[in-house]
Motif scaffolding. Structure first.
Motif, PDB file in Angstrom:
ATOM      1  N   LEU A 121      40.211  -6.884 -37.819  1.00 38.84           N
ATOM      2  CA  LEU A 121      38.962  -6.127 -37.846  1.00 38.84           C
ATOM      3  C   LEU A 121      38.868  -5.380 -39.164  1.00 38.84           C
ATOM      4  O   LEU A 121      39.827  -4.724 -39.593  1.00 38.84           O
ATOM      5  N   ALA A 122      37.706  -5.479 -39.834  1.00 39.42           N
ATOM      6  CA  ALA A 122      37.505  -4.788 -41.098  1.00 39.42           C
ATOM      7  C   ALA A 122      36.122  -4.157 -41.093  1.00 39.42           C
ATOM      8  O   ALA A 122      35.184  -4.662 -40.478  1.00 39.42           O
ATOM      9  N   ALA A 123      36.014  -3.025 -41.781  1.00 39.23           N
ATOM     10  CA  ALA A 123      34.729  -2.330 -41.860  1.00 39.23           C
ATOM     11  C   ALA A 123      33.805  -3.002 -42.859  1.00 39.23           C
ATOM     12  O   ALA A 123      32.611  -2.760 -42.876  1.00 39.23           O
ATOM     13  N   ARG A 124      34.361  -3.797 -43.709  1.00 39.31           N
ATOM     14  CA  ARG A 124      33.564  -4.538 -44.679  1.00 39.31           C
ATOM     15  C   ARG A 124      34.295  -5.845 -44.975  1.00 39.31           C
ATOM     16  O   ARG A 124      35.493  -5.962 -44.721  1.00 39.31           O
ATOM     17  N   LEU A 125      33.589  -6.741 -45.520  1.00 37.74           N
ATOM     18  CA  LEU A 125      34.206  -8.009 -45.865  1.00 37.74           C
ATOM     19  C   LEU A 125      35.121  -7.810 -47.061  1.00 37.74           C
ATOM     20  O   LEU A 125      34.685  -7.383 -48.120  1.00 37.74           O
ATOM     21  N   ARG A 126      36.386  -8.069 -46.864  1.00 35.18           N
ATOM     22  CA  ARG A 126      37.351  -7.870 -47.933  1.00 35.18           C
ATOM     23  C   ARG A 126      37.603  -9.187 -48.655  1.00 35.18           C
ATOM     24  O   ARG A 126      37.978 -10.167 -48.037  1.00 35.18           O
ATOM     25  N   SER A 127      37.427  -9.133 -49.958  1.00 36.57           N
ATOM     26  CA  SER A 127      37.760 -10.310 -50.739  1.00 36.57           C
ATOM     27  C   SER A 127      39.221 -10.203 -51.159  1.00 36.57           C
ATOM     28  O   SER A 127      39.760  -9.108 -51.274  1.00 36.57           O
ATOM     29  N   THR A 128      39.839 -11.299 -51.348  1.00 38.01           N
ATOM     30  CA  THR A 128      41.243 -11.273 -51.740  1.00 38.01           C
ATOM     31  C   THR A 128      41.435 -12.088 -53.002  1.00 38.01           C
ATOM     32  O   THR A 128      40.829 -13.159 -53.155  1.00 38.01           O
ATOM     33  N   PRO A 129      42.247 -11.576 -53.926  1.00 41.28           N
ATOM     34  CA  PRO A 129      42.524 -12.357 -55.135  1.00 41.28           C
ATOM     35  C   PRO A 129      43.571 -13.440 -54.903  1.00 41.28           C
ATOM     36  O   PRO A 129      43.939 -14.129 -55.828  1.00 41.28           O
ATOM     37  N   HIS A 130      44.044 -13.562 -53.635  1.00 43.66           N
ATOM     38  CA  HIS A 130      45.133 -14.513 -53.355  1.00 43.66           C
ATOM     39  C   HIS A 130      44.735 -15.452 -52.207  1.00 43.66           C
ATOM     40  O   HIS A 130      45.328 -15.425 -51.128  1.00 43.66           O
ATOM     41  N   PRO A 131      43.725 -16.299 -52.412  1.00 42.69           N
ATOM     42  CA  PRO A 131      43.333 -17.218 -51.316  1.00 42.69           C
ATOM     43  C   PRO A 131      44.454 -18.172 -50.932  1.00 42.69           C
ATOM     44  O   PRO A 131      44.585 -18.562 -49.778  1.00 42.69           O
ATOM     45  N   GLU A 132      45.288 -18.536 -51.925  1.00 42.45           N
ATOM     46  CA  GLU A 132      46.383 -19.452 -51.607  1.00 42.45           C
ATOM     47  C   GLU A 132      47.403 -18.790 -50.679  1.00 42.45           C
ATOM     48  O   GLU A 132      48.053 -19.466 -49.874  1.00 42.45           O
ATOM     49  N   ALA A 133      47.523 -17.441 -50.766  1.00 50.40           N
ATOM     50  CA  ALA A 133      48.442 -16.737 -49.882  1.00 50.40           C
ATOM     51  C   ALA A 133      47.930 -16.786 -48.446  1.00 50.40           C
ATOM     52  O   ALA A 133      48.701 -17.013 -47.503  1.00 50.40           O
ATOM     53  N   TRP A 134      46.625 -16.548 -48.270  1.00 46.55           N
ATOM     54  CA  TRP A 134      46.051 -16.638 -46.924  1.00 46.55           C
ATOM     55  C   TRP A 134      46.217 -18.045 -46.352  1.00 46.55           C
ATOM     56  O   TRP A 134      46.551 -18.212 -45.177  1.00 46.55           O
ATOM     57  N   GLN A 135      45.990 -19.022 -47.200  1.00 45.80           N
ATOM     58  CA  GLN A 135      46.088 -20.401 -46.732  1.00 45.80           C
ATOM     59  C   GLN A 135      47.507 -20.728 -46.270  1.00 45.80           C
ATOM     60  O   GLN A 135      47.711 -21.302 -45.192  1.00 45.80           O
ATOM     61  N   LEU A 136      48.498 -20.359 -47.089  1.00 48.68           N
ATOM     62  CA  LEU A 136      49.879 -20.689 -46.750  1.00 48.68           C
ATOM     63  C   LEU A 136      50.374 -19.859 -45.566  1.00 48.68           C
ATOM     64  O   LEU A 136      51.072 -20.382 -44.679  1.00 48.68           O
ATOM     65  N   ALA A 137      50.022 -18.569 -45.524  1.00 52.56           N
ATOM     66  CA  ALA A 137      50.441 -17.728 -44.395  1.00 52.56           C
ATOM     67  C   ALA A 137      49.820 -18.223 -43.098  1.00 52.56           C
ATOM     68  O   ALA A 137      50.473 -18.247 -42.044  1.00 52.56           O
ATOM     69  N   SER A 138      48.540 -18.624 -43.147  1.00 55.76           N
ATOM     70  CA  SER A 138      47.885 -19.147 -41.947  1.00 55.76           C
ATOM     71  C   SER A 138      48.535 -20.462 -41.512  1.00 55.76           C
ATOM     72  O   SER A 138      48.672 -20.739 -40.315  1.00 55.76           O
ATOM     73  N   HIS A 139      48.937 -21.251 -42.496  1.00 56.03           N
ATOM     74  CA  HIS A 139      49.599 -22.517 -42.172  1.00 56.03           C
ATOM     75  C   HIS A 139      50.941 -22.262 -41.487  1.00 56.03           C
ATOM     76  O   HIS A 139      51.323 -22.955 -40.537  1.00 56.03           O
ATOM     77  N   ILE A 140      51.671 -21.242 -41.946  1.00 60.82           N
ATOM     78  CA  ILE A 140      52.933 -20.877 -41.311  1.00 60.82           C
ATOM     79  C   ILE A 140      52.695 -20.435 -39.876  1.00 60.82           C
ATOM     80  O   ILE A 140      53.398 -20.865 -38.940  1.00 60.82           O
ATOM     81  N   ALA A 141      51.678 -19.578 -39.689  1.00 62.54           N
ATOM     82  CA  ALA A 141      51.371 -19.103 -38.337  1.00 62.54           C
ATOM     83  C   ALA A 141      50.941 -20.248 -37.436  1.00 62.54           C
ATOM     84  O   ALA A 141      51.364 -20.338 -36.270  1.00 62.54           O
ATOM     85  N   ALA A 142      50.113 -21.138 -37.957  1.00 64.12           N
ATOM     86  CA  ALA A 142      49.629 -22.264 -37.147  1.00 64.12           C
ATOM     87  C   ALA A 142      50.761 -23.228 -36.815  1.00 64.12           C
ATOM     88  O   ALA A 142      50.838 -23.759 -35.698  1.00 64.12           O
TER      89      ALA A 142
END
Length: 849
Positions: A121-142
Motif C-alpha cells: 500500500l502506498a499513498a502515491r505511486l512510487r517510481s523506482t530507479p531499479h526495475p530490474e531489482a523488482w523483476q528479480l525479487a518478484s521472480h524469487i518470490a514467485a
C-alpha cells in the motif's frame, strides 16, 4: 497481522482453521478485512476462511502493519482501496504488486495472484530507479511460491542462484570477479540498501521462509540454501563487502519470521540471529544508524534476551561453560544495545528511578535490559564463588599449577562476562556499584583469572580495580600490551654485534629500525661467536643497559643512596646525539620488559611518574635529589621571618659547562619574593622546573622510545596505570638481594648425576657468595633473578654430566639453562675451575646454543 503471525496461521492445518473476527461489510463488492499490528502478533491468532470463489492475500501498509484480507473474485482493486481508506489509511491510495501499480478497475480474479500474495500500500505511486531489482525479487518470490504449492519442482534448483544473483546486482556487479572502475563506497552501499528494501517489499523474504516451512525436505533444503546466501558463510561465494553492512533489515525479517514459526532451537534461525548480531555491529548499518534508538532497542531486545538465556544456562550448569560463539553473539547484541542506549541518553548512567519496573513513565525495554544485566551479574557472582571454593582447597604452591592448566583457561569466559558487565555499568549506576562489590568479595578467583588470561585487549577496564589485583596479575596485564612476539626467526629483527663496539652498534640497529620491526622480537649474535638464542639475547640486554646507564654516557645519573636507580641527567645536552640516545634508551627499556629480561637497573620515581602521566610532588624527589628535598622541607618548616631572611625569589640559578644563568619559575619570577603565603606554590614550581621543564625534550624522547615498543603508543597511559613504581622495579630490575642457595638447589635437576652424588655436593660447596651471581649469569645469562626467585624463571635449571677430562672448564647452554659439568676428581679441582669461569670479565660469551 504481522508476517510472523501470518506464517504461524499459514502452518496450521485445515482442521484448526476457524473464521477470524471479520468486519462485516454491507456489499459483496467490499472485501472482508482483519488487521493486527506487528507489535502485538504472536502467532496465536486464527486463520482466515476463504470460499472457493474468494482469494486470501496480505497488504503491507505504510505504517509497517501487515493486513490479512480475503475478497471475492469479482471484487475490484478500487473496492479494496476504499475499504482501506475507511479504516483510516487515507485517500489517494495505490496498491502495488511486484513493483507495478494495480489498476483500480481490475478485478481480483484478473490479477491471478499466487496464494497468500503480499501487496504493498502506498499513498502515491512510487517510481523506482531499479526495475530490474523488482523483476528479480518478484521472480524469487514467485519461484518460492510455486515450489511451495508443489506446482513444479524444476525451478527450485535455481533458487539459491537467483538470490546470489540478486545480491551481486545489489553490489553493482553482475559477475563475480568483475574489475570495473572503483565506485564510491557510499553510493554503492546506498544502492545495495535500496535493493534489499525492494527484496523485502516484493515479499521474497516471506516466500523463502514459507518454503522453508514446507513439509517437503526437498523444498526445505532449497529454501535454506537461499536464505543462507545472506549469512556470508559460503567461502566460495562470500558476501560482497558493499552489501554486508546493509543486510540487517533482511536478516531481522528472517529472524522475526523464523522465531515464531520454527522456534529458537532451529539451526537456520540461530544462524540468522548470530549473523544479525554481527551485522548490527557494522559501523554503517542502516538499521542502527537511522532509526530512533528506542525503536532499535525494542527490535533487538527479544533476540538479545534469547542469547542471555543461553549464556545464563551455561553459567549455571555444572561445568559453567559458555561456548565462544554464544559469548560472541551475546557481546555483539549488547554492543548494539549499549550504543543505542547512549544515543537515547548520552549524559551518562541512568538514575535508578528510570529503570524501576513500577515507574509509570519508564520504557519497558529500560527495566528489561536492567533486569537481564543484574541476572548476569548474579550468575557471574555464583561462578566466582564456586571458583573460590576450588582455590581454597589448594595450597599456595598448587595454585600456580592449577592456573596454568587448560581446565582453568577454559574459565576465562567468566572474565569476558565481567568485561561485558563493566561496559553495561556505564548505563546503570547500580550495576557499577554491585560489580565492584562482587570483585571485592572474590579477589582470589579474579586474580587467578587475570593471571592465567592470554592476550586480550579488552581488559583495560581493570585499571579501575588494580587495588584488587596481585602483582602477578598486574604484570600479566601489562605484558599483554606488547605485540605478540614471533617464534619464527625469519620474522625477528636480526642484529650482529661486535662486543668491542657494543653500544654504538646496538644504537644503530635499534634506532634505525621501524617500531613494527621491533614488535616481533629480536634475534642477535656476537661477531666471531657461535652462540645464539634467548640466552645470548639476555646477556646482550644486561650488557647494553650496563653501558647505557653508565655515568660516562652522561644520559642518566644514579640516585645518591641507590646506585641501581637512575633519573635523567639534565647535562646530557653536551652530547649532540643525546635526544636520539634517549629514544634508544626508551626502546631498550621497553624491549627488556617485552622480552621479560630483568636488567638490574630501575627508574627513579620522578621518571616513572612522568611516563605514567602523573604529577610530581615534593616527596617524590627525595631519592633523586636529597639536597633539594631537604631544602624544601626546611622552607616549609620555617617561620615568616626566617623565610624573608632567605631573600628567595621565584627563580633559580643553573650552572652548565662553567656558565651560570637564571631561570624564572614564572613570568616576572625574579621580582616575586618567596614568603610564608606563597612558599608551597614556589616549591611546586621549583620541582616542576627541575624535574620536568628543564629536561622536557629528554623526557619526551625517552617516553616516545618506550611507547613505540608497545602494541600501540596510546597504551602507555594504560601500561603505567596498572603499575606502581615498586611493580615496575620488580619487572625491570629483578631481585638484587643475596641468592637463596636452597631455592636454587630446589629448582635444579640433574642428568648423569644424582642429587646426592659427591660431585654435586662439591659443586654447591664450591661457590662463594660473590661467585654465585657470576655463575648464575654464566649458566643462564640471568644476572638478576625475578622478584619471586628461581620460581619466576621460565624453566628449571639443569646440570649435565659430561665425559670431558678434568682440564676442561664447565660449559653452558644458556638458552636451556643447562650447565655441563665434568666429573672433577676433587673438591679443590672443581673450585679452581669454577673460579675461572666466575670472574666477571670472563663469565660472558661462554654460552653455546
Amino acid at each position: 497481522m504481522s508476517p510472523p503471525a501470518a506464517l504461524a496461521c499459514y502452518r496450521r492445518n485445515a482442521k484448526r482453521r476457524r473464521d477470524a473476527p471479520d468486519h462485516a461489510l454491507p456489499s459483496s463488492k467490499q472485501p472482508v478485512m482483519t488487521t493486527h499490528s506487528a507489535a502485538s502478533s504472536s502467532g496465536a491468532g486464527g486463520s482466515f476462511y476463504a470460499s472457493p470463489r474468494s482469494v486470501h492475500f496480505f497488504v503491507r501498509a505504510t505504517d509497517s502493519k501487515t493486513i490479512a484480507m480475503h475478497a471475492a473474485w469479482d471484487d475490484t482493486v478500487g473496492a479494496v482501496l476504499d475499504h482501506l481508506a475507511g479504516c483510516g489509511y487515507g485517500r489517494d491510495l495505490r496498491l502495488l504488486y511486484a513493483g507495478r501499480q494495480l489498476l483500480p478497475e481490475a478485478t481480483i480474479a484478473s490479477l491471478c495472484l499466487p496464494p497468500d500474495s503480499t501487496l504493498h500500500l502506498a499513498a502515491r505511486l512510487r517510481s523506482t530507479p531499479h526495475p530490474e531489482a523488482w523483476q528479480l525479487a518478484s521472480h524469487i518470490a514467485a519461484t518460492a511460491a510455486a515450489a511451495e504449492a508443489a506446482a513444479t519442482s524444476t525451478p527450485s534448483h535455481s533458487l539459491d542462484c537467483l538470490v546470489k544473483e540478486y545480491i551481486l546486482c545489489a553490489s553493482g556487479s553482475r559477475k563475480r570477479g568483475d574489475r570495473d572502475d572503483p565506485v564510491d563506497i557510499m553510493s554503492t552501499r546506498h544502492r545495495a540498501e535500496e535493493y534489499l528494501d525492494i527484496f523485502l517489499q516484493a515479499g521474497a523474504a516471506v516466500a523463502l521462509v514459507r518454503l522453508y516451512l514446507s513439509n517437503s525436505s526437498f523444498f526445505r533444503s532449497f529454501a535454506e540454501r537461499a536464505i543462507r546466501c545472506f549469512l556470508s558463510t559460503d567461502p566460495v561465494s562470500p558476501m560482497p563487502p558493499a552489501v554486508k553492512p546493509v543486510t540487517a533489515p533482511v536478516l531481522l525479517e528472517f529472524c522475526r519470521l523464523l522465531s515464531v514459526t520454527t522456534g529458537s532451537k532451529d539451526s537456520l534461525y540461530k544462524s540468522c540471529r548470530y549473523t544479525l548480531a554481527s551485522v548490527l555491529c557494522e559501523p554503517l548499518s542502516p538499521l542502527t544508524s537511522s532509526k530512533s534508538p528506542a525503536r532499535v532497542i525494542e527490535q533487538v531486545l527479544p533476540f538479545a534476551r534469547e542469547v542471555v538465556e543461553v549464556v545464563l544456562s551455561g553459567l549455571t550448569s555444572e561445568s559453567m561453560m559458555v561456548t565462544r560463539a554464544d559469548l560472541e553473539e551475546f557481546s555483539n547484541f549488547f554492543k548494539v544495545l549499549r550504543h543505542q542506549v547512549h544515543r537515547w541518553m548520552p549524559d551518562g548512567p541512568m538514575r535508578k528511578n528510570l529503570y524501576n519496573r513500577e515507574h509509570e513513565h519508564s520504557d519497558t525495554w529500560v527495566w528489561e535490559l536492567h533486569e537481564m544485566s543484574m541476572n548476569l551479574l548474579r550468575s557471574v557472582d555464583e561462578c566466582l564463588k564456586r571458583l573460590e571454593m576450588d582455590l581454597s582447597t589448594l595450597s599456595s604452591e598448587s595454585r600456580g599449577v592449577i592456573e596454568s592448566q587448560p581446565l582453568w583457561a577454559n574459565r576465562l569466559h567468566i572474565l569476558a562476562m565481567l568485561t561485558e558487565l563493566d561496559l553495561i555499568s556505564a548505563i546503570f549506576e547500580d550495576v557499577a556499584h554491585n560489580l565492584r562489590f562482587v570483585l571485592l568479595a572474590h579477589k582470589a578467583p579474579l586474580n587467578a583469572l587475570v593471571h592465567s588470561s592470554k592476550r586480550n585487549e579488552h581488559l583495560h577496564w581493570l585499571v579501575k580495580h588494580k587495588d584488587l589485583l596481585c602483582f602477578e596479575a598486574r604484570r600479566n596485564l601489562v605484558l599483554m600490551l606488547f605485540s605478540e612476539g614471533k617464534d619464527d626467526y625469519g620474522e625477528l629483527h636480526e642484529m650482529l654485534i661486535d662486543r668491542s663496539h657494543l653500544l654504538d652498534e646496538s644504537f644503530e640497529y635499534i634506532t634505525q629500525a621501524r617500531p613494527s620491526e621491533l614488535h616481533s622480537g629480536l634475534f642477535m649474535e656476537f661477531k666471531n661467536e657461535e652462540a645464539t638464542g634467548p640466552g645470548v639475547l639476555r646477556e646482550w640486554f644486561c650488557m647494553v643497559c650496563q653501558a647505557l646507564f653508565s655515568p660516562q654516557q652522561v644520559l642518566f645519573s644514579p640516585c645518591p643512596n641507590d646506585q641501581r636507580r637512575f633519573y635523567l641527567n639534565g647535562t646530557s645536552v653536551v652530547d649532540p646525539l643525546h635526544l636520539k640516545y634517549f629514544i634508544f634508551s626508551g626502546r631498550i627499556i621497553g624491549l627488556a620488559v617485552m622480552h621479560k629480561v630483568q636488567v638490574g637497573i630501575v627508574l627513579d620515581r620522578t621518571l616513572f611518574l612522568h611516563l605514567a602521566g602523573r604529577s610530581i610532588t615534593l616527596e617524590d624527589i627525595a631519592a633523586a635529589d636529597p639536597v633539594t628535598y631537604a631544602s624544601c622541607k626546611r622552607i616549609l618548616e620555617m617561620g615568616a621571618t626566617d623565610i624573608d631572611e632567605l631573600t628567595l625569589t621565584f627563580s633559580r640559578d643553573v650552572h652548565t659547562l662553567g656558565s651560570r644563568r637564571t631561570i624564572e619559575l614564572c613570568a616576572g619570577g625574579q621580582d616575586i619574593s618567596v614568603n610564608i603565603k606563597n612558599r608551597e606554590h614556589y616549591i611546586d614550581l621549583l620541582i616542576k622546573n627541575i624535574f620536568v621543564d628543564s629536561i622536557s625534550a629528554q623526557l619526551a624522547n625517552f617516553a616516545k622510545g618506550f611507547s613505540e615498543i608497545l602494541a600501540s603508543p596510546d597504551l602507555q597511559k594504560v601500561f603505567f596505570g596498572f603499575l606502581d613504581l615498586e611493580d615496575f622495579d620488580r619487572i625491570l630490575g629483578g631481585s638484587n638481594s643475596t641468592i637463596n642457595l636452597k631455592d636454587w638447589r630446589s629448582h635444579t635437576q640433574y642428568n648423569g648425576y644424582k642429587e646426592k652424588d659427591r660431585h654435586i655436593n662439591w659443586f654447591w660447596k664450591s661457590m662463594t657468595i660473590e661467585q654465585q651471581r657470576q655463575l648464575l649469569f654464566f649458566w643462564t645469562s640471568v644476572k638478576y633473578l625475578p622478584s619471586d626467585g628461581f620460581g619466576g624463571l621460565s624453566s628449571k635449571l639443569y646440570i649435565y654430566k659430561t665425559l670431558e677430562s678434568a682440564d676442561h672448564l664447565p660449559s653452558s647452554h644458556t638458552c636451556f639453562y643447562r650447565l655441563c659439568l665434568p666429573p672433577y676428581p676433587s673438591l679443590k679441582v672443581m673450585q679452581n675451575q669454577l673460579q675461572k669461569i666466575t670472574q666477571e670479565h670472563v663469565s660472558c660469551s661462554f654460552g653455546t646454543w
